[in-house]
Design an enzyme around this catalytic site. Structure first.
Site, mmCIF file in Angstrom:
data_model
loop_
_atom_site.group_PDB
_atom_site.id
_atom_site.type_symbol
_atom_site.label_atom_id
_atom_site.label_comp_id
_atom_site.label_asym_id
_atom_site.label_seq_id
_atom_site.Cartn_x
_atom_site.Cartn_y
_atom_site.Cartn_z
ATOM 1 N N CYS A 74 2.950 1.375 -5.525
ATOM 2 C CA CYS A 74 2.729 -0.068 -5.432
ATOM 3 C C CYS A 74 2.560 -0.729 -6.792
ATOM 4 O O CYS A 74 2.753 -1.942 -6.915
ATOM 5 C CB CYS A 74 1.521 -0.346 -4.553
ATOM 6 N N TYR B 284 0.842 -1.198 0.000
ATOM 7 C CA TYR B 284 0.000 0.000 0.000
ATOM 8 C C TYR B 284 0.874 1.244 0.000
ATOM 9 O O TYR B 284 2.015 1.232 0.452
ATOM 10 C CB TYR B 284 -0.948 0.005 1.202
ATOM 11 N N CYS B 285 0.324 2.318 -0.546
ATOM 12 C CA CYS B 285 1.002 3.616 -0.558
ATOM 13 C C CYS B 285 -0.074 4.694 -0.651
ATOM 14 O O CYS B 285 -1.261 4.396 -0.552
ATOM 15 C CB CYS B 285 2.013 3.710 -1.696
ATOM 16 N N THR B 286 0.312 5.940 -0.843
ATOM 17 C CA THR B 286 -0.637 7.046 -0.727
ATOM 18 C C THR B 286 -1.813 6.908 -1.693
ATOM 19 O O THR B 286 -2.968 6.815 -1.289
ATOM 20 C CB THR B 286 0.074 8.387 -0.964
ATOM 21 N N ILE C 289 -4.047 4.363 0.022
ATOM 22 C CA ILE C 289 -4.612 4.757 1.312
ATOM 23 C C ILE C 289 -5.758 5.748 1.123
ATOM 24 O O ILE C 289 -6.733 5.747 1.877
ATOM 25 C CB ILE C 289 -3.510 5.379 2.196
#
Length: 283
Positions: free
Chosen positions: A191, A184-186, A213
């Site tokens: 990803c 996961y990332c912003t 996220i």
């Protein structure tokens, strides 16, 4: 007074002439008075742009007028009107700098060989089915995770995205190779690449949180598996998904609870640190 808004999006698609896209995106933004950061590469585009709502809407319409960007997943968030100091539109070898521009293959359908996309609800179902076997793997820089992360997530000790490949190849993460890994990332862009890099290096069951996220927070707020605040790449620095977000960060100077990330040692520096207002007052 017009309402300021920020849009975040990326598209992985082959771009034969990235410089032409750069010139076009720059012209559109300048004509609308928008500011932000746009990266264009042969692999696609990654953009965060802000300004008055009517202008941002026109920008989105213009961008989606380009066939390869028509289906871009546009993420909207409130702005303050001065979230970006200027407009920056650049061409780079990668839209996320992992240092692997020749390893990643991109087609009109996106990155080849990446992880399986899971919606926020599908992530919850995976956790329900597989329990503690599921590993959340943070694809951001470590300082971002200090103020917000998925509960129990693995936080790689990386300062930049370039640090991921050496870490993976060092063997330090080999114990995760046969576990279901949810990256996961912003907003999801990091990803897209990270999940492919992991799979290329022997990680067998790799997923990616679709929309990052941001989309998870829109769906579950602070009533799911996420805890804390989200670091963002503009003057806001952090955002919360609800009025009951947990404060999990600790000031790097005094240890006080805080969700603030600030430029350190000064606002012209590129280093970031978790700092409370007492240790780093707002200028």
């Amino acid at each position: 007074m017009a309402t300021p808004k920020i849009v975040l999006f990326y598209v992985f698609t082959p771009l034969p002439d990235p410089d032409a896209i750069r010139l076009w995106q720059s012209a559109v933004c300048e004509s609308l008075g928008l500011r932000g950061r746009i990266i264009v590469s042969p692999h696609g585009i990654n953009a965060t742009v802000g300004g008055d709502l009517p202008a941002v809407k026109r920008y989105v319409r213009a961008t989606r007028g380009y066939p390869a960007f028509r289906d871009a997943d546009i993420k909207w968030s409130p702005g303050r009107g001065d979230d970006f100091p200027r407009l920056s539109v650049k061409v780079r070898p990668e839209i996320v700098t992992f240092g692997t521009p020749t390893e990643i293959t991109v087609t009109a359908d996106g990155v080849v060989g990446g992880g399986v996309r899971l919606s926020p609800d599908e992530v919850h179902r995976l956790v329900e089915e597989r329990g503690d076997d599921v590993v959340f793997f943070d694809g951001r820089n470590a300082v971002e995770a200090e103020i917000g992360r998925f509960a129990g997530a693995v936080i790689p000790p990386v300062a930049t995205t370039r640090d991921f490949v050496p870490l993976i190849e060092s063997g330090a993460l080999d114990h995760l190779k046969d576990r279901p890994l949810v990256t996961y990332c912003t907003g999801g862009v990091r990803c897209e690449v990270l999940s492919a890099l992991l799979r290329n290096r022997g990680f067998e069951e790799v997923y990616q949180l679709d929309g990052g996220i941001v989309r998870y927070g829109e769906r579950f707020g602070d009533d799911g598996l996420w805890e804390g605040s989200l670091y963002v790449f503009d003057k806001r620095m952090t955002v919360d998904f609800s009025d009951h977000a947990r404060v999990i960060g600790r000031c790097s100077e005094c240890g006080a609870p805080t969700n603030r990330i600030a430029n350190h040692p000064d606002e012209l520096g590129r280093e970031l640190a978790v700092l409370c207002l007492a240790c780093r007052p707002e200028s």
